[in-house]
Design a protein around this motif. Sequence first.
Motif, PDB file in Angstrom:
ATOM      1  N   ALA A 113      41.499  38.106  41.356  1.00  0.00           N
ATOM      2  CA  ALA A 113      41.077  38.867  40.176  1.00  0.00           C
ATOM      3  C   ALA A 113      39.689  39.449  40.388  1.00  0.00           C
ATOM      4  CB  ALA A 113      41.084  37.969  38.950  1.00  0.00           C
TER       5      ALA A 113
ATOM      6  N   ASP B 266      39.357  42.932  35.396  1.00  0.00           N
ATOM      7  CA  ASP B 266      40.681  42.472  34.974  1.00  0.00           C
ATOM      8  C   ASP B 266      40.675  41.632  33.707  1.00  0.00           C
ATOM      9  OD1 ASP B 266      41.910  43.643  37.253  1.00  0.00           O
ATOM     10  OD2 ASP B 266      41.486  41.843  38.452  1.00  0.00           O
TER      11      ASP B 266
ATOM     12  N   ILE C 237      44.032  40.077  31.768  1.00  0.00           N
ATOM     13  CA  ILE C 237      44.287  38.644  31.885  1.00  0.00           C
ATOM     14  C   ILE C 237      44.377  38.027  30.491  1.00  0.00           C
ATOM     15  CG2 ILE C 237      43.285  36.440  32.620  1.00  0.00           C
ATOM     16  CD1 ILE C 237      42.191  37.982  35.103  1.00  0.00           C
TER      17      ILE C 237
ATOM     18  N   VAL D  90      40.250  33.120  40.234  1.00  0.00           N
ATOM     19  CA  VAL D  90      41.449  33.552  39.524  1.00  0.00           C
ATOM     20  C   VAL D  90      42.229  34.505  40.426  1.00  0.00           C
ATOM     21  CG1 VAL D  90      42.351  34.731  37.468  1.00  0.00           C
ATOM     22  CG2 VAL D  90      40.280  33.337  37.289  1.00  0.00           C
ATOM     23  N   TRP D  91      43.517  34.290  40.471  1.00  0.00           N
ATOM     24  CA  TRP D  91      44.437  35.172  41.185  1.00  0.00           C
ATOM     25  C   TRP D  91      45.361  35.807  40.163  1.00  0.00           C
ATOM     26  CZ3 TRP D  91      45.390  35.374  46.675  1.00  0.00           C
ATOM     27  CH2 TRP D  91      44.470  34.642  47.426  1.00  0.00           C
ATOM     28  N   VAL D  92      45.727  37.059  40.381  1.00  0.00           N
ATOM     29  CA  VAL D  92      46.634  37.747  39.474  1.00  0.00           C
ATOM     30  C   VAL D  92      47.878  38.215  40.218  1.00  0.00           C
ATOM     31  CG1 VAL D  92      44.817  38.495  37.889  1.00  0.00           C
ATOM     32  CG2 VAL D  92      45.485  39.994  39.776  1.00  0.00           C
TER      33      VAL D  92
ATOM     34  N   GLN E  76      50.718  41.244  39.983  1.00  0.00           N
ATOM     35  CA  GLN E  76      50.866  42.582  39.420  1.00  0.00           C
ATOM     36  C   GLN E  76      52.257  43.123  39.681  1.00  0.00           C
ATOM     37  OE1 GLN E  76      46.348  44.167  40.256  1.00  0.00           O
ATOM     38  NE2 GLN E  76      48.000  45.534  40.698  1.00  0.00           N
TER      39      GLN E  76
ATOM     40  N   ILE F  94      49.014  43.817  35.367  1.00  0.00           N
ATOM     41  CA  ILE F  94      48.899  42.374  35.563  1.00  0.00           C
ATOM     42  C   ILE F  94      49.922  41.686  34.660  1.00  0.00           C
ATOM     43  CG2 ILE F  94      47.406  40.355  35.230  1.00  0.00           C
ATOM     44  CD1 ILE F  94      45.045  42.153  36.081  1.00  0.00           C
TER      45      ILE F  94
ATOM     46  N   PHE G 275      48.897  35.125  36.093  1.00  0.00           N
ATOM     47  CA  PHE G 275      47.658  34.725  36.751  1.00  0.00           C
ATOM     48  C   PHE G 275      47.576  33.211  36.864  1.00  0.00           C
ATOM     49  CE2 PHE G 275      46.636  34.601  32.289  1.00  0.00           C
ATOM     50  CZ  PHE G 275      45.780  33.519  32.152  1.00  0.00           C
TER      51      PHE G 275
ATOM     52  N   LEU H 140      52.044  32.626  43.207  1.00  0.00           N
ATOM     53  CA  LEU H 140      50.637  32.475  42.804  1.00  0.00           C
ATOM     54  C   LEU H 140      50.093  31.114  43.236  1.00  0.00           C
ATOM     55  CD1 LEU H 140      50.598  34.010  39.212  1.00  0.00           C
ATOM     56  CD2 LEU H 140      49.112  34.701  41.105  1.00  0.00           C
TER      57      LEU H 140
END
Length: 169
Positions: A7, A11, A15, A60-62, A64, A69, A72, A102
Amino acid sequence: MFSIRKAEQKDYSDIAKVHVHSWHDTYLDLLPISYINEMNNLAKRTAMWEQILRQPEVEVWVAQDGDTIVGFIGYYSQNERYEITTLYILPTYQHQGMGSTLMKASLQDITAANAEARFHLWVLDTNTNAINFYKKHGFEQSAERHEEMYENTKIIDIKMIKNTDPLTT
């Protein structure tokens, strides 16, 4: 097809929207509706995520779908210990492997940078879908619990841990 990335500060609003929508859907049958409505406010979540993404100890990872998005995962780190604080996927994107992707991507990235990393999380004790998901990813329930009373409802969170020590796994 979806993609995964870390992220960025920009974002935060997207989120927050995913957080509010999926949190509501996840807990609708597990928590009192008054609790959900009190805790799950878009304006508060947006302000919260704007601040969270500025903190260096947060990762944080998102996920898509195109430029949108749709899920997450978030971690808070301190001294080689990582708490998974959030993992939310929009309801229409659930059960497609996005949560697993994720989880795997973020765990691999963290352990590649820090082989001593330890992971834990808190999950609602009645959220069997989440508990089973975390077990599938190597988490085990510990004896720790957190209880709170809301109106006449006892809300219990249980702690789950993941041991990444190669000598014990």
